[in-house]
Design an enzyme around this catalytic site. Structure first.
Site, PDB file in Angstrom:
ATOM      1  N   GLU A 113       0.807  -1.232   0.000  1.00 26.49           N
ATOM      2  CA  GLU A 113       0.000   0.000   0.000  1.00 26.49           C
ATOM      3  C   GLU A 113       0.835   1.274   0.000  1.00 26.49           C
ATOM      4  OE1 GLU A 113      -3.258   0.004   2.788  1.00 26.49           O
ATOM      5  OE2 GLU A 113      -4.209  -1.678   1.767  1.00 26.49           O
TER       6      GLU A 113
ATOM      7  N   GLU B 118      -5.172  -8.583  -0.099  1.00 29.89           N
ATOM      8  CA  GLU B 118      -6.029  -8.312   1.066  1.00 29.89           C
ATOM      9  C   GLU B 118      -7.451  -8.067   0.607  1.00 29.89           C
ATOM     10  OE1 GLU B 118      -4.737  -5.259   3.876  1.00 29.89           O
ATOM     11  OE2 GLU B 118      -2.635  -5.805   3.526  1.00 29.89           O
TER      12      GLU B 118
END
Ligand code: BG6
Length: 472
Positions: free
Chosen positions: A165, A370
């Site tokens: 991220e 995720e």
């Protein structure tokens, strides 16, 4: 597109789940581990520190055995930089090498493919003091860390993820305890995108290094990708959606895949006097790194309307909220979607559109690194955890992924967040995501024993049927 017949999931599809070192391991200063920025930050009020977490450091054998019982084909975990190299550069910690060797070997014992994230929000504190990603030397620090990992684990790890991220580090860094802004900095946006540029250069170098040192391994980025919807069919809303799509999503993948700054992102930076400085050779380095696949985290889509010029960045916004920026976009709630107990919208069809959009842009195989639902799970007197809400959430996302595969998108695997309950980025232990329940509270460590949630048994069936049986 309505399909009459669904294509099956690929036969070697990588079913598994994810965690990250600083959220799951604990043993935060044990066996020679240096502190990371997560160990020295002030945690949000009312939430646990990160000293013990789920104690996976001491219980990895039990955790991996439970993952094997679910039938995992892969386990996505991250390597703590400061466990391996306590000061971030220099001496390597033999106990750190030993721990990850054990963890990798334990996975392989059960034919679970290790999927390793190299950096998941945990810069060594010693490097944080030296300016973190704001220091140009961070490129070399990261390349050196990667080399240590490739040398020690590359004989067994086939799949690598670079930076988890990076877009969230850039957009909401302070919230997750990562952004280092030097004192007296007068242009925070420029500083932030300079740090981001260093990460991009480091990532490109590490992808190239991986291909050179480990020709049989595969490597890819792991941004958080959420397709951005326009609030209406007003042309101005569509332009705003393109703006935020570029700032939040495409910039990170354009860079990883093509080594080029997205033009809308660049225009946004120019407008804000925040374009990063390039060193000679950076363009070539950026163009030299090529991912073999795209890893991405998906929780929900975002929705934006045209800016009316009054939007201000909300410092409290988290990963999944489109905040709004004057002149570019205004974040709004999507009235068609429900929300989790923690306020994140739920949008399974948006998962399909996100996958379709990514595939049509980049044409690379993708793995979901995720996806999941944070909730207040309860352990019953008889040792059960009834989490039908999680089963429902995951089922609806897997159905949409199946449709996306039938749409022709190339999916390699699915790793929901999280394998085991762990500490959230900013909402503590009570925001649970795991298939495996960990017996501890926010501040009371209790037994730390593991329990199988209802979703554990459900996911086991999903994996055994290669995604065909999603029933309870
Ligand atoms: C992602 C991160 O943003 O979402 C994870 O990669 C994080 O580290 C996960 O835990 C869930 O977010 P949160 O804020 O609920 O922990």
């Amino acid at each position: 597109m309505l399909h009459k017949k669904l294509k099956p999931f690929p036969k070697d599809f990588l079913w598994g789940a994810s965690t990250s070192a600083y959220q799951v391991e604990g043993a935060s200063l044990e066996d020679g581990k240096g502190p990371s920025c997560q160990d020295v930050k002030t945690v949000p009020e009312g939430t646990s520190d990160l000293k013990v977490c789920a104690d996976q450091y001491h219980r990895y054998k039990e955790d991996i055995a439970l993952m094997a019982e679910m039938g995992f084909k892969t386990y996505r975990f991250s390597i703590s930089w400061s466990r391996l190299i306590p000061e971030g550069t220099g001496a390597v910690n033999p106990k750190g090498i030993e721990y990850y060797n054990n963890l990798i070997n334990e996975c392989l014992k059960y034919n679970i493919e290790p999927l390793v994230t190299m950096f998941h929000f945990d810069m060594p504190a010693a490097l944080d003091k030296r300016g973190s990603w704001g220091n140009r030397e961070s490129v070399d620090w990261f390349v050196n860390f990667a080399k240590v990992m490739f040398e020690n684990f590359g004989d067994r790890v086939k799949y690598w993820l670079t930076i988890n991220e990076q877009n969230m580090l850039t957009l909401v860094g302070p919230l997750i305890g990562t952004l280092h802004v030097p004192e007296g900095c007068t242009n925070i946006l420029k500083e932030t995108y300079q740090q981001n540029h260093h990460m991009m250069v480091a990532q490109a170098k590490v992808m190239a290094l991986c291909h050179e040192m480990l020709p049989n391994a595969k490597i890819g980025p792991a941004p958080n990708i959420s397709l951005v919807y326009p609030a209406s069919c007003k042309p101005e809303d569509m332009l705003a959606a393109q703006n935020y799509n570029a700032i939040r999503n495409w910039f990170y993948l354009d860079m990883a895949v093509w080594g080029k700054y997205n033009n809308l992102l660049w225009a946004y930076l120019e407008e804000n006097d925040a374009t990063p400085d390039f060193e000679p050779g950076d363009e070539e380095i950026l163009a030299s790194g090529h991912p073999d696949f795209i890893g991405f985290n998906y929780y929900n889509t975002a929705t934006v309307a045209a800016s009316d010029g009054t939007e201000k960045l909300d410092p409290g916004a988290d990963q999944q909220q489109a905040r709004g920026e004057a002149g570019f976009y205004r974040g709004i709630d999507n009235p068609n979607l429900t929300k989790t107990e923690f306020g994140w919208e739920i949008d399974p069809p948006g998962f399909r559109s996100t996958i379709r959009e990514m595939y049509s842009r980049y044409r690379l195989p993708m793995i979901v690194t995720e996806n999941g639902l944070g909730a207040y799970d309860k352990l019953t007197e008889d040792g059960k955890i009834h989490d039908p809400y999680r089963i429902e959430y995951l089922r609806r996302h897997i159905e949409q992924m199946h449709l996306a595969i039938t749409d022709g998108c190339e999916m390699m695997g699915y790793c929901p967040w999280s394998a085991v309950d762990l500490i959230s980025t900013h909402e503590g232990m009570v925001k649970r995501y795991g298939f495996i329940y960990v017996d501890r509270d926010e501040f009371d460590l209790k037994t730390l024993d593991r329990y199988r949630k209802d979703s554990f048994f459900w996911y086991k069936k999903v994996i055994a049927s290669n995604g065909e049986d999603l029933t309870d």
